[in-house]
Each structure stands twice: as structure tokens, then as C-alpha cells.
Design an enzyme around this catalytic site. Structure first.
Site, mmCIF file in Angstrom:
data_model
loop_
_atom_site.group_PDB
_atom_site.id
_atom_site.type_symbol
_atom_site.label_atom_id
_atom_site.label_comp_id
_atom_site.label_asym_id
_atom_site.label_seq_id
_atom_site.Cartn_x
_atom_site.Cartn_y
_atom_site.Cartn_z
ATOM 1 N N PHE A 131 32.180 32.320 30.421
ATOM 2 C CA PHE A 131 31.331 32.039 31.575
ATOM 3 C C PHE A 131 29.883 32.426 31.237
ATOM 4 O O PHE A 131 29.651 33.518 30.723
ATOM 5 C CB PHE A 131 31.844 32.856 32.765
ATOM 6 N N ASP A 208 37.826 38.883 30.921
ATOM 7 C CA ASP A 208 37.389 38.410 32.231
ATOM 8 C C ASP A 208 38.533 37.567 32.802
ATOM 9 O O ASP A 208 38.854 36.493 32.277
ATOM 10 C CB ASP A 208 36.105 37.582 32.099
ATOM 11 N N TYR A 233 37.278 36.223 44.823
ATOM 12 C CA TYR A 233 37.012 35.146 45.785
ATOM 13 C C TYR A 233 37.579 33.802 45.341
ATOM 14 O O TYR A 233 37.433 32.813 46.027
ATOM 15 C CB TYR A 233 35.513 35.021 46.094
ATOM 16 N N LYS A 234 38.224 33.773 44.161
ATOM 17 C CA LYS A 234 38.805 32.519 43.662
ATOM 18 C C LYS A 234 40.264 32.457 44.134
ATOM 19 O O LYS A 234 40.511 32.304 45.319
ATOM 20 C CB LYS A 234 38.616 32.450 42.155
ATOM 21 N N ARG A 383 35.980 18.754 37.826
ATOM 22 C CA ARG A 383 36.946 19.849 37.706
ATOM 23 C C ARG A 383 37.826 19.879 38.951
ATOM 24 O O ARG A 383 37.333 19.952 40.074
ATOM 25 C CB ARG A 383 36.174 21.163 37.528
HETATM 26 C C1 LIG Z 1 33.444 32.999 38.709
HETATM 27 C C2 LIG Z 1 33.292 33.781 37.460
HETATM 28 C C3 LIG Z 1 32.381 34.837 37.375
HETATM 29 C C4 LIG Z 1 31.453 35.132 38.519
HETATM 30 O O1 LIG Z 1 30.844 36.367 38.420
HETATM 31 P P1 LIG Z 1 30.018 36.936 39.658
HETATM 32 O O2 LIG Z 1 29.418 38.172 39.146
HETATM 33 O O3 LIG Z 1 30.979 37.110 40.791
HETATM 34 O O4 LIG Z 1 29.001 35.923 40.053
HETATM 35 C C5 LIG Z 1 32.348 35.576 36.208
HETATM 36 N N1 LIG Z 1 33.151 35.272 35.166
HETATM 37 C C6 LIG Z 1 34.026 34.239 35.213
HETATM 38 C C7 LIG Z 1 34.913 33.952 34.047
HETATM 39 C C8 LIG Z 1 34.114 33.459 36.351
HETATM 40 O O5 LIG Z 1 34.964 32.438 36.398
#
Ligand SMILES: *Cc1c(COP(=O)(O)O)cnc(C)c1O
Length: 424
Positions: A131, A208, A233-234, A383
């Protein structure tokens, strides 16, 4: 449920839904517009029916009535209660997970702690499927440790370069940090294989889990993972911007230093001593005051996942992704869509990226004209996220039919090719 062959008719999709043991769970979520096909639960999960009640009670009866006394009757424990609940679905032991801050901030805290512990090791290894925020955080960290060598291992854009990563891990490696499930392609790493090699060389691993937690089984303890972070939140349905979690293997907790050493990690924060004296345990990795309302919403979301069990969720996800793959083969591949997600079920998560030169405009047409909410990830990926707690087979069938229409009837041509700044 047929394993390999589908008829790909609407009545078959309806049958798959009626044979689905998890279909009743959809009623645990607010479905405000039953006609809308929501395929973005991997980006923002739906609202659990229970959440507004929980928040209302907390606001009125705890904040409203108890005022400051609330901190001593449960609020202080909430990050750990939520952490253990999440720990239960990612194979962590009690006391190894806590809810706080955002995923990006937690990644910084744990990556910095790992680099410091690993001194004078110089290498941080990641990949280009990670990410972007994770990469930005690591680039920022490198400014504090200019001698660090930051290696972003290239991939083919779909599959994690696992072999190349394993070859690069050596005794000069401080940290290997990867997204367990890649946000774009959905590739899932063999976490144990990477952990084993890292362990052999004395390097730490930091996973992550944002696109895995709540959809792909992870066993942090059994796989020998050192550190992890992830979103709530996912697939955990904790609400927009809900606080994230972090995991630190118990044996490492006392050896790592929290680089944002705020008072919530102080031995006795309410003594207000002027010198920092860090506590042990997972609380060592907290920084500031917990976001009580937001964590209460996380608990309500995670409870649904914990109740159903990650194995049942995964089973349905695997079936739904296979079904979507069959639909792609029969109906979307002929229209020029590529499958930018691994074909091997064990190596993919709960979303699929379909590449198309008009992907961005197709996404806009689906959202604005067709009642489908997927998202778009550059350069050309439409997606499609499957959230087994509430996504139906019939929705997947209808979504593919509508994608087909957008292309056949050239509905996307109404939209500009230029992508602005908005969230899609
Ligand atoms: C959604 C996501 C994030 C988001 O990070 P935030 O700090 O909440 O904005 C980070 N890493 C991955 C792999 C994600 O999918």
C-alpha cells in the site's frame, strides 16, 4: 455447490444464495438501498445494525451520565478488549493486540521500533504491491536513519515476488514488511514461509493485514510473525476512519521501544511524572488517549466476524471469488477485461481486480448509472470486493451483467477520461 462448473444463470445464483449457510448474516447489516450492489466492503465495510444502538447507549448513558468516571468503568480497557477480540481472529494470544491510531501511524511505530532494535542492520525489504501509505511511512522513517537501505522488490503487478524477497533476506536485514493481501491484485503471501526465512536471519517481520483481517485466515502465532498492523474499517466493519490495531509478539514487547512515547504507554500515567518510564505489555505501544466512541464501533463490527468465525467466512469468500472468476471467463474476458488477480485460490484474498483500458470510465458509469459500487485503482483496475458477510451470489451475477451492459452499450463514453481527486 458445483466446484468447477457453473451454468452462470440468474436462477443458479439464486440457488447458490439459498444454499449459503451465511446468507442470514446480511440482516445484521444496514442495507439502506436493497437495489444497490455494494462491492466495496474491502474499502469501507457496511454498517452493522447493532452499531448505532451501541453508540447511542455509550453517548447517552456512559458519556452523558458517567462523565469522567467512565474512564474507570471500562473506557481505559476498551483498546485491549477490542485488541483481544481481533487477536482471536488473527491467531494472536491475549495481550498481543491493541486498538489505537491509524494503520499508517502504527506501521511507523512498529517499523521504527524494529529498525532501532535491529541496529546496525541496514536493510528494510518490501515490495511494489504494498500500500502506498506504507511505502511513504518507510520513506519517512529512512530520513531518521539515513544509512538504511530501503529495498522495494519489483513484482509482475499481480503476484508477490516471494522468491526474490526470500533471496534478499540476509543478516543485514532489520525488517521485512509486506501487505499480507495486496490491496490492488489481491495476492496473498505465504506468511509462514517469509517469517521462517526472516527468523533464520534474525530479521523482524511486520505484516499489514488490512485486506486480510476478517476475510483471509491469518495465524500470527503459529506462523511465527513478529509484528503486524491492520485496518478495522474494511472487512471488520468498524466504521469510516475507525482506529487500527497493532500486534507485537509477546516475547518482543519488552525489547522494543515505542518511538511515539506518549503517556498512555507510561507506567503510571496519572502520576504525571515528568520522566518517561514505559510500561510493559502491549500497552507499551499506545500513545495518546483512546478514541472511545470509535473503538466501541470497532467492537460491534468485530463481534459479528468473531461469532461467524473466519474459516466459514473464508469458505464463502473462496466460493464467491471462484464464481466471479467463472463469470469473468464467460462474459467479461471476451469484452477485453484482464484478470489482474492470481488464479490460485490459496494465493488470493476477497477482492478481484479486472483490468480494462476504459476501467476508470466504466467505474464511473457503474456508480452513476448502474447502481453498482466497485472502485477503481490505477492504472486500469476495476476492483470488485466481496464481503461474504453480506455479499450475495446474485449481486455478483447482476454486477457482471451490468458491467457487460456498460461496455456493450458504451455507457462509459458519457464520462471524461481524466480522474480527479475524488474517492472512487
Ligand atoms: C487501507 C489500507 C491502509 C490504510 O491506512 P490508514 O492509515 O488507515 O489510512 C494501510 N495499509 C493497507 C494495506 C491498506 O489496505
Amino acid at each position: 455447490m458445483p466446484d468447477t462448473e457453473y451454468h452462470l444463470t440468474r436462477s443458479e445464483a439464486v440457488e447458490l444464495d439459498s444454499a449459503d449457510a451465511l446468507s442470514v448474516l446480511r440482516s445484521r447489516f444496514v442495507v439502506d438501498d436493497p437495489g444497490l450492489i455494494y462491492l466495496d466492503g474491502n474499502s469501507l465495510g457496511r454498517l452493522p445494525v447493532e452499531t448505532p444502538t451501541r453508540l447511542e447507549n455509550l453517548v447517552r448513558h456512559e458519556w452523558g451520565a458517567q462523565l469522567i468516571r467512565g474512564w474507570n468503568s471500562g473506557w481505559m480497557d476498551l483498546p485491549f478488549v477490542a485488541g483481544d477480540l481481533i487477536g482471536g481472529i488473527i491467531g494472536a494470544r491475549n495481550g498481543e493486540v491493541v486498538v489505537a491510531d491509524s494503520t499508517s501511524v502504527n506501521l511507523f511505530k512498529l517499523a521504527a521500533a524494529a529498525v532501532q532494535l535491529g541496529q546496525p542492520r541496514r536493510k528494510i525489504i518490501t515490495d511494489n504491491l504494498n500500500f502506498p501509505s506504507d511505502l511513504y511511512v518507510l520513506q519517512g522513517l529512512r530520513k531518521f536513519y539515513p544509512a538504511l537501505e530501503f529495498i522495494v522488490v519489483p513484482s509482475d503487478g499481480v503476484h508477490g515476488p516471494a522468491d526474490a524477497i526470500v533471496d534478499l533476506i540476509d543478516d543485514d536485514t532489520a525488517l521485512v514488511t509486506l501487505s499480507h493481501t495486496a490491496f490492488k491484485s489481491g495476492y496473498v503471501y505465504d506468511i509462514e514461509a517469509i517469517n521462517q526465512v526472516a527468523r533464520r536471519h534474525g530479521a523482524l517481520t511486520l505484516w499489514d493485514l488490512s485486506h486480510s483481517v476478517g476475510s483471509v485466515p491469518v495465524n500470527l502465532a503459529a506462523s511465527g510473525a513478529d509484528l503486524a498492523v491492520g485496518c478495522t474499517y474494511k472487512y471488520l466493519n468498524g466504521g469510516p476512519g475507525a482506529p487500527a490495531f497493532l500486534f507485537v509478539r509477546e516475547a518482543l514487547q519488552a525489547r522494543l521501544q515505542n518511538p511515539i512515547s506518549g503517556w498512555m504507554s507510561q507506567q503510571r500515567p496519572f502520576d504525571f511524572a515528568l520522566d518517561y518510564d514505559p510500561t510493559g505489555g502491549i500497552r507499551r505501544f499506545l500513545t495518546g488517549t483512546p478514541s472511545v466512541l470509535a473503538i466501541a464501533a470497532v467492537v460491534a463490527g468485530v463481534e459479528v466476524v468473531a461469532e461467524v468465525g473466519i474459516e466459514a467466512i473464508r469458505k464463502k469468500s473462496v466460493a464467491q471469488i471462484a464464481y466471479l472468476e467463472a463469470l469473468w471467463r464467460a462474459r467479461l474476458q471476451p469484452l477485453g477485461f484482464s484478470f489482474n488477480t492470481p488464479f490460485v485460490p490459496q494465493r488470493r484474498g476477497s477482492h478481484v481486480s479486472l483490468g480494462h483500458p476504459e476501467g476508470y470510465r466504466i467505474d464511473l458509469a457503474l456508480i452513476n448509472d448502474m447502481g453498482v459500487l466497485p472502485d477503481f485503482r490505477s492504472p486500469d483496475n476495476l476492483r470488485l470486493g466481496i464481503a461474504p458477510l453480506y455479499t450475495r451470489f446474485e449481486e455478483i451475477f447482476s454486477a457482471v451483467e451490468r458491467i457487460e451492459r456498460v461496455v456493450n452499450e458504451r455507457i462509459y463514453e458519457r464520462y471524461p477520461t481524466d480522474s480527479g481527486d475524488s474517492v472512487t
